[in-house]
Design a protein around this motif. Sequence first.
Motif, mmCIF file in Angstrom:
data_model
loop_
_atom_site.group_PDB
_atom_site.id
_atom_site.type_symbol
_atom_site.label_atom_id
_atom_site.label_comp_id
_atom_site.label_asym_id
_atom_site.label_seq_id
_atom_site.Cartn_x
_atom_site.Cartn_y
_atom_site.Cartn_z
ATOM 1 N N LEU A 157 0.797 -1.212 0.000
ATOM 2 C CA LEU A 157 0.000 0.000 0.000
ATOM 3 C C LEU A 157 0.840 1.276 0.000
ATOM 4 C CD1 LEU A 157 -2.928 0.912 -0.081
ATOM 5 C CD2 LEU A 157 -2.932 0.910 2.411
ATOM 6 N N PRO A 158 1.896 1.385 0.810
ATOM 7 C CA PRO A 158 2.701 2.617 0.756
ATOM 8 C C PRO A 158 3.322 2.876 -0.616
ATOM 9 C CG PRO A 158 3.220 1.386 2.740
ATOM 10 C CD PRO A 158 2.343 0.515 1.900
ATOM 11 N N ILE A 159 3.727 1.824 -1.307
ATOM 12 C CA ILE A 159 4.304 1.988 -2.643
ATOM 13 C C ILE A 159 3.230 2.485 -3.612
ATOM 14 C CG2 ILE A 159 5.353 0.763 -4.592
ATOM 15 C CD1 ILE A 159 6.583 -1.142 -2.472
ATOM 16 N N SER A 219 3.156 6.128 -5.429
ATOM 17 C CA SER A 219 3.079 6.245 -6.889
ATOM 18 C C SER A 219 1.913 7.127 -7.314
ATOM 19 C CB SER A 219 2.921 4.866 -7.521
ATOM 20 O OG SER A 219 4.042 4.065 -7.241
ATOM 21 N N ALA A 220 0.787 6.974 -6.646
ATOM 22 C CA ALA A 220 -0.377 7.813 -6.962
ATOM 23 C C ALA A 220 -0.078 9.279 -6.661
ATOM 24 C CB ALA A 220 -1.593 7.338 -6.176
ATOM 25 N N LEU A 250 1.224 14.793 -8.637
ATOM 26 C CA LEU A 250 2.150 15.931 -8.705
ATOM 27 C C LEU A 250 2.601 16.178 -10.140
ATOM 28 C CD1 LEU A 250 4.348 15.444 -5.534
ATOM 29 C CD2 LEU A 250 2.830 17.353 -6.033
ATOM 30 N N TRP A 251 2.893 15.109 -10.858
ATOM 31 C CA TRP A 251 3.287 15.249 -12.257
ATOM 32 C C TRP A 251 2.183 15.924 -13.069
ATOM 33 C CZ3 TRP A 251 7.269 15.264 -15.382
ATOM 34 C CH2 TRP A 251 7.039 15.194 -16.736
ATOM 35 N N MET A 252 0.947 15.499 -12.856
ATOM 36 C CA MET A 252 -0.171 16.091 -13.586
ATOM 37 C C MET A 252 -0.330 17.572 -13.262
ATOM 38 S SD MET A 252 -1.314 13.944 -15.652
ATOM 39 C CE MET A 252 -2.683 14.902 -16.206
#
Length: 98
Positions: free
Chosen positions: A48-50, A54-55, A60-62
């Motif tokens: 879950l932390p990974i 990633s989400a 942030l990228w978006m």
Amino acid sequence: EGLAVALVSVPRGESPARACLWAVLSSLPQPLVAVPAYYFVEIFSFLLPIGLGSAAGTMLWMVFAELLPDALKEAPSELVGTVTTCAIMAQLGLQVAL
């Protein structure tokens, strides 16, 4: 998701009643998959932390690749900077408070 389906359907010519029907039908699988999804999360909770990291990185990228450049095209940079700073401060405040 049902609201998104309905909001797209009506401008494309569907009647409001038919759009409502599609909205309800598109949400029907959710209760059916809820229990298997719960067990899946319980089994793979160590990942879950990974997944959440990633989400968060994707969001942030978006923001930096899509939202801010579009906002800078439509609004003055001072306003975009002020709203962005206020939003970050509000998020950090909620994070500390909760």
